[in-house]
Motif scaffolding. Structure first.
Motif, PDB file in Angstrom:
ATOM      1  N   TYR A  66      84.176  23.389 -52.724  1.00  0.00           N
ATOM      2  CA  TYR A  66      84.972  23.222 -53.941  1.00  0.00           C
ATOM      3  C   TYR A  66      85.462  21.777 -53.957  1.00  0.00           C
ATOM      4  O   TYR A  66      85.407  21.077 -52.944  1.00  0.00           O
ATOM      5  CB  TYR A  66      86.158  24.191 -53.958  1.00  0.00           C
ATOM      6  N   GLU A  67      85.922  21.330 -55.113  1.00  0.00           N
ATOM      7  CA  GLU A  67      86.416  19.962 -55.241  1.00  0.00           C
ATOM      8  C   GLU A  67      87.719  19.820 -54.458  1.00  0.00           C
ATOM      9  O   GLU A  67      88.684  20.542 -54.714  1.00  0.00           O
ATOM     10  CB  GLU A  67      86.673  19.650 -56.715  1.00  0.00           C
ATOM     11  N   SER A  68      87.745  18.911 -53.488  1.00  0.00           N
ATOM     12  CA  SER A  68      88.909  18.784 -52.615  1.00  0.00           C
ATOM     13  C   SER A  68      89.181  17.324 -52.295  1.00  0.00           C
ATOM     14  O   SER A  68      88.255  16.552 -52.042  1.00  0.00           O
ATOM     15  CB  SER A  68      88.673  19.559 -51.312  1.00  0.00           C
ATOM     16  N   SER A  69      90.461  16.981 -52.292  1.00  0.00           N
ATOM     17  CA  SER A  69      90.860  15.648 -51.834  1.00  0.00           C
ATOM     18  C   SER A  69      91.182  15.657 -50.348  1.00  0.00           C
ATOM     19  O   SER A  69      91.352  14.590 -49.734  1.00  0.00           O
ATOM     20  CB  SER A  69      92.084  15.165 -52.622  1.00  0.00           C
ATOM     21  N   LEU A  70      91.256  16.856 -49.759  1.00  0.00           N
ATOM     22  CA  LEU A  70      91.645  16.989 -48.356  1.00  0.00           C
ATOM     23  C   LEU A  70      90.454  16.988 -47.412  1.00  0.00           C
ATOM     24  O   LEU A  70      90.577  16.562 -46.262  1.00  0.00           O
ATOM     25  CB  LEU A  70      92.455  18.281 -48.161  1.00  0.00           C
ATOM     26  N   GLU A  71      89.321  17.498 -47.869  1.00  0.00           N
ATOM     27  CA  GLU A  71      88.141  17.617 -47.007  1.00  0.00           C
ATOM     28  C   GLU A  71      86.880  17.345 -47.820  1.00  0.00           C
ATOM     29  O   GLU A  71      86.870  17.532 -49.043  1.00  0.00           O
ATOM     30  CB  GLU A  71      88.088  19.011 -46.362  1.00  0.00           C
ATOM     31  N   PRO A  72      85.808  16.909 -47.141  1.00  0.00           N
ATOM     32  CA  PRO A  72      84.595  16.525 -47.877  1.00  0.00           C
ATOM     33  C   PRO A  72      83.763  17.726 -48.310  1.00  0.00           C
ATOM     34  O   PRO A  72      83.888  18.823 -47.768  1.00  0.00           O
ATOM     35  CB  PRO A  72      83.838  15.679 -46.841  1.00  0.00           C
ATOM     36  N   TRP A  73      82.899  17.489 -49.274  1.00  0.00           N
ATOM     37  CA  TRP A  73      81.923  18.508 -49.656  1.00  0.00           C
ATOM     38  C   TRP A  73      81.102  18.934 -48.438  1.00  0.00           C
ATOM     39  O   TRP A  73      80.747  18.111 -47.595  1.00  0.00           O
ATOM     40  CB  TRP A  73      80.975  17.963 -50.708  1.00  0.00           C
ATOM     41  N   LEU A 118      75.622  22.370 -48.819  1.00  0.00           N
ATOM     42  CA  LEU A 118      75.297  22.350 -50.241  1.00  0.00           C
ATOM     43  C   LEU A 118      74.167  21.382 -50.559  1.00  0.00           C
ATOM     44  O   LEU A 118      73.239  21.718 -51.291  1.00  0.00           O
ATOM     45  CB  LEU A 118      76.535  21.968 -51.048  1.00  0.00           C
ATOM     46  N   THR A 119      74.255  20.176 -50.013  1.00  0.00           N
ATOM     47  CA  THR A 119      73.299  19.119 -50.395  1.00  0.00           C
ATOM     48  C   THR A 119      72.520  18.546 -49.219  1.00  0.00           C
ATOM     49  O   THR A 119      71.599  17.763 -49.420  1.00  0.00           O
ATOM     50  CB  THR A 119      74.046  17.957 -51.067  1.00  0.00           C
ATOM     51  N   GLY A 120      72.902  18.890 -48.003  1.00  0.00           N
ATOM     52  CA  GLY A 120      72.300  18.283 -46.826  1.00  0.00           C
ATOM     53  C   GLY A 120      73.054  17.063 -46.343  1.00  0.00           C
ATOM     54  O   GLY A 120      72.768  16.548 -45.260  1.00  0.00           O
ATOM     55  N   VAL A 121      74.028  16.596 -47.133  1.00  0.00           N
ATOM     56  CA  VAL A 121      74.804  15.409 -46.783  1.00  0.00           C
ATOM     57  C   VAL A 121      76.285  15.743 -46.952  1.00  0.00           C
ATOM     58  O   VAL A 121      76.735  16.081 -48.058  1.00  0.00           O
ATOM     59  CB  VAL A 121      74.443  14.210 -47.676  1.00  0.00           C
ATOM     60  N   GLN A 122      77.046  15.642 -45.879  1.00  0.00           N
ATOM     61  CA  GLN A 122      78.473  15.917 -45.984  1.00  0.00           C
ATOM     62  C   GLN A 122      79.123  14.876 -46.886  1.00  0.00           C
ATOM     63  O   GLN A 122      78.886  13.673 -46.753  1.00  0.00           O
ATOM     64  CB  GLN A 122      79.136  15.898 -44.608  1.00  0.00           C
ATOM     65  N   GLY A 123      79.950  15.344 -47.811  1.00  0.00           N
ATOM     66  CA  GLY A 123      80.629  14.452 -48.733  1.00  0.00           C
ATOM     67  C   GLY A 123      79.911  14.242 -50.047  1.00  0.00           C
ATOM     68  O   GLY A 123      80.484  13.658 -50.969  1.00  0.00           O
ATOM     69  N   PRO A 169      75.631  12.754 -40.819  1.00  0.00           N
ATOM     70  CA  PRO A 169      76.820  12.202 -40.163  1.00  0.00           C
ATOM     71  C   PRO A 169      78.084  12.692 -40.852  1.00  0.00           C
ATOM     72  O   PRO A 169      78.054  13.076 -42.022  1.00  0.00           O
ATOM     73  CB  PRO A 169      76.640  10.685 -40.342  1.00  0.00           C
ATOM     74  N   PRO A 170      79.212  12.675 -40.149  1.00  0.00           N
ATOM     75  CA  PRO A 170      80.462  13.091 -40.791  1.00  0.00           C
ATOM     76  C   PRO A 170      80.874  12.135 -41.899  1.00  0.00           C
ATOM     77  O   PRO A 170      80.688  10.928 -41.791  1.00  0.00           O
ATOM     78  CB  PRO A 170      81.473  13.085 -39.637  1.00  0.00           C
ATOM     79  N   ASP A 171      81.412  12.693 -42.954  1.00  0.00           N
ATOM     80  CA  ASP A 171      81.933  11.892 -44.057  1.00  0.00           C
ATOM     81  C   ASP A 171      83.204  11.174 -43.597  1.00  0.00           C
ATOM     82  O   ASP A 171      83.945  11.688 -42.747  1.00  0.00           O
ATOM     83  CB  ASP A 171      82.244  12.815 -45.237  1.00  0.00           C
ATOM     84  N   PRO A 172      83.502   9.998 -44.138  1.00  0.00           N
ATOM     85  CA  PRO A 172      84.727   9.292 -43.748  1.00  0.00           C
ATOM     86  C   PRO A 172      86.001  10.107 -43.961  1.00  0.00           C
ATOM     87  O   PRO A 172      87.005   9.860 -43.296  1.00  0.00           O
ATOM     88  CB  PRO A 172      84.710   8.042 -44.640  1.00  0.00           C
ATOM     89  N   HIS A 201      86.236  13.314 -43.381  1.00  0.00           N
ATOM     90  CA  HIS A 201      86.261  14.493 -42.506  1.00  0.00           C
ATOM     91  C   HIS A 201      87.334  14.297 -41.434  1.00  0.00           C
ATOM     92  O   HIS A 201      87.587  13.187 -40.979  1.00  0.00           O
ATOM     93  CB  HIS A 201      84.897  14.706 -41.849  1.00  0.00           C
ATOM     94  N   VAL A 202      87.946  15.406 -41.027  1.00  0.00           N
ATOM     95  CA  VAL A 202      89.060  15.325 -40.078  1.00  0.00           C
ATOM     96  C   VAL A 202      88.648  14.684 -38.756  1.00  0.00           C
ATOM     97  O   VAL A 202      89.471  14.076 -38.071  1.00  0.00           O
ATOM     98  CB  VAL A 202      89.677  16.730 -39.868  1.00  0.00           C
ATOM     99  N   SER A 203      87.373  14.786 -38.397  1.00  0.00           N
ATOM    100  CA  SER A 203      86.912  14.143 -37.162  1.00  0.00           C
ATOM    101  C   SER A 203      86.990  12.628 -37.250  1.00  0.00           C
ATOM    102  O   SER A 203      86.976  11.944 -36.210  1.00  0.00           O
ATOM    103  CB  SER A 203      85.476  14.567 -36.848  1.00  0.00           C
ATOM    104  N   GLN A 204      87.088  12.108 -38.473  1.00  0.00           N
ATOM    105  CA  GLN A 204      87.204  10.661 -38.677  1.00  0.00           C
ATOM    106  C   GLN A 204      88.642  10.260 -39.008  1.00  0.00           C
ATOM    107  O   GLN A 204      89.105   9.204 -38.584  1.00  0.00           O
ATOM    108  CB  GLN A 204      86.276  10.224 -39.825  1.00  0.00           C
ATOM    109  N   THR A 205      89.348  11.105 -39.732  1.00  0.00           N
ATOM    110  CA  THR A 205      90.706  10.752 -40.174  1.00  0.00           C
ATOM    111  C   THR A 205      91.772  11.097 -39.133  1.00  0.00           C
ATOM    112  O   THR A 205      92.810  10.438 -39.068  1.00  0.00           O
ATOM    113  CB  THR A 205      91.044  11.449 -41.493  1.00  0.00           C
TER     114      THR A 205
END
Length: 353
Positions: free
Chosen positions: A59-66, A70-75, A114-117, A119-123
């Motif tokens: 779902y559309e979120s400002s807290l976590e990436p797509w 869904l698409t093969g690419v996080q975010g 790769p993790p999206d910028p 994603h909690v693993s990055q933030t």
């Protein structure tokens, strides 16, 4: 609603939907509507839709990436909001939509990208621990609990969901020869009278209670459902043997039930009626006895009809449903959606629905 008839629609690793992580928006939507039409035709009345499998979002979120599923690419956006789409589709067919969250799993064993910028693993990298093939948020960190609560609050505020739902993943299933690497949080917050194990359980207990209170404060009509492992502790009831979630997952599921921190419980009773050490009817009766006021709708291992070594006949699932009716459980949930696409399973269910 006389009988709760639900189905888990699993998105992690594309178990149920979408069929692969590279479909166009129109294909994803067509697959989902085809499933929802089937569920409605089978007279189901609830879909438990996995919207946060790995600290990501369907779902559309400002807290976590797509989610990358869904698409093969996080975010990367799929071009629409799957949760909003699913809510509208479910409600149009007279079904509830329960948003299924995994509170602590951060990355799957075989990531697609790769993790999206964002994603909690990055933030908040200090919250994320490598354990076995997965990454996990450390439940002992107060910032972990707050992050997952913020995600839950955001969904309840912005989406017309009928419930939030969690399954059996709290502290992870143990990896042989390894302990969960929570030394920093134990050192920071573990001082006091509790043992390490009791402290871990307390972390989960407080999260469950806080989540329940948060939901009721934000939108009292939204339910909280939890689907714990089907055995609380071996010996409960006396005939039962097997995995000890209290000791291994630090999940005191009986406490949550007895404390009234849930609106419904779906213990995963993934064994046969005739299983001598994990009897389906004996376990169902035991769970019902722990708090007769709260609905106990057993989770059924309907996908076991596909097991390569010892597939179950569809009649096993039918007979389990009949037992829930005899026990006045008034509900059940199928794991998972793909099992209901099987023509033999459909025919068996139509005979009793």
């Amino acid at each position: 609603m006389n009988e709760f008839r639900g189905v888990w629609l699993a998105t992690v690793a594309n178990i149920d939907w979408p069929s692969k992580p590279s479909l166009a928006m129109e294909q994803q939507q067509a697959e989902l509507l085809r499933d929802f039409d089937l569920f409605a035709n089978l007279k189901l009345n609830a879909v438990v839709f996995q919207v946060r499998p790995c600290c990501d979002a369907f779902y559309e979120s400002s807290l976590e990436p797509w989610s990358e599923f869904l698409t093969g690419v996080q975010g990367q956006s799929p071009g629409y909001d799957p949760l909003a789409f699913a809510i509208e589709a479910a409600h149009a067919r007279g079904m509830e939509l329960h948003a299924w969250l995994n509170p602590y799993r951060a990355r799957f064993s075989k990531p697609l990208s790769p993790p999206d910028p964002n994603h909690v693993s990055q933030t908040q990298a200090h919250l994320v621990k490598e354990y076995g093939p997965y990454q996990w948020l450390d439940p002992g960190e107060k910032a972990t609990q707050q992050h997952s609560l913020n995600v839950a609050r955001d969904i309840v505020r912005r989406y017309n969901v009928d419930a939030l739902h969690m399954d059996d993943y709290f502290y992870p299933y143990k990896v042989a020869g390894q302990d969960f690497p929570d030394e920093p949080s134990w050192a920071a917050y573990g001082a006091g009278p509790l043992s390490r194990s009791d402290w871990r359980r307390d972390n989960v207990n407080r999260f469950v209670q806080d989540l329940y209170n948060l939901i009721k404060a934000e939108k009292p009509t939204v339910k909280l459902g939890i689907s714990p492992f089907g055995i609380w502790r071996p010996g409960n009831p006396p005939s039962v043997k097997g995995f000890d979630q209290f000791a291994e997952l630090y999940a005191d599921a009986r406490l949550w039930l007895q404390s009234g921190w849930v609106d419904y419980f779906v213990p995963q009773l993934y064994w046969k009626i005739s299983a001598p050490a994990q009897s389906f009817p004996a376990l169902l009766e035991w769970w019902q006895e722990q708090n007769p006021k709260i609905p106990i709708w057993p989770g059924l291992f309907t996908s076991r009809i596909f097991d390569a070594k010892s597939p179950w006949p569809a009649e096993e699932i039918v007979n389990q449903i009949l037992i829930t009716r005899e026990r006045k459980a008034n509900g059940h949930v199928h794991f998972s959606a793909k099992a209901l696409r099987d023509p033999k399973m459909q025919a068996a269910l139509r005979a009793i629905y």
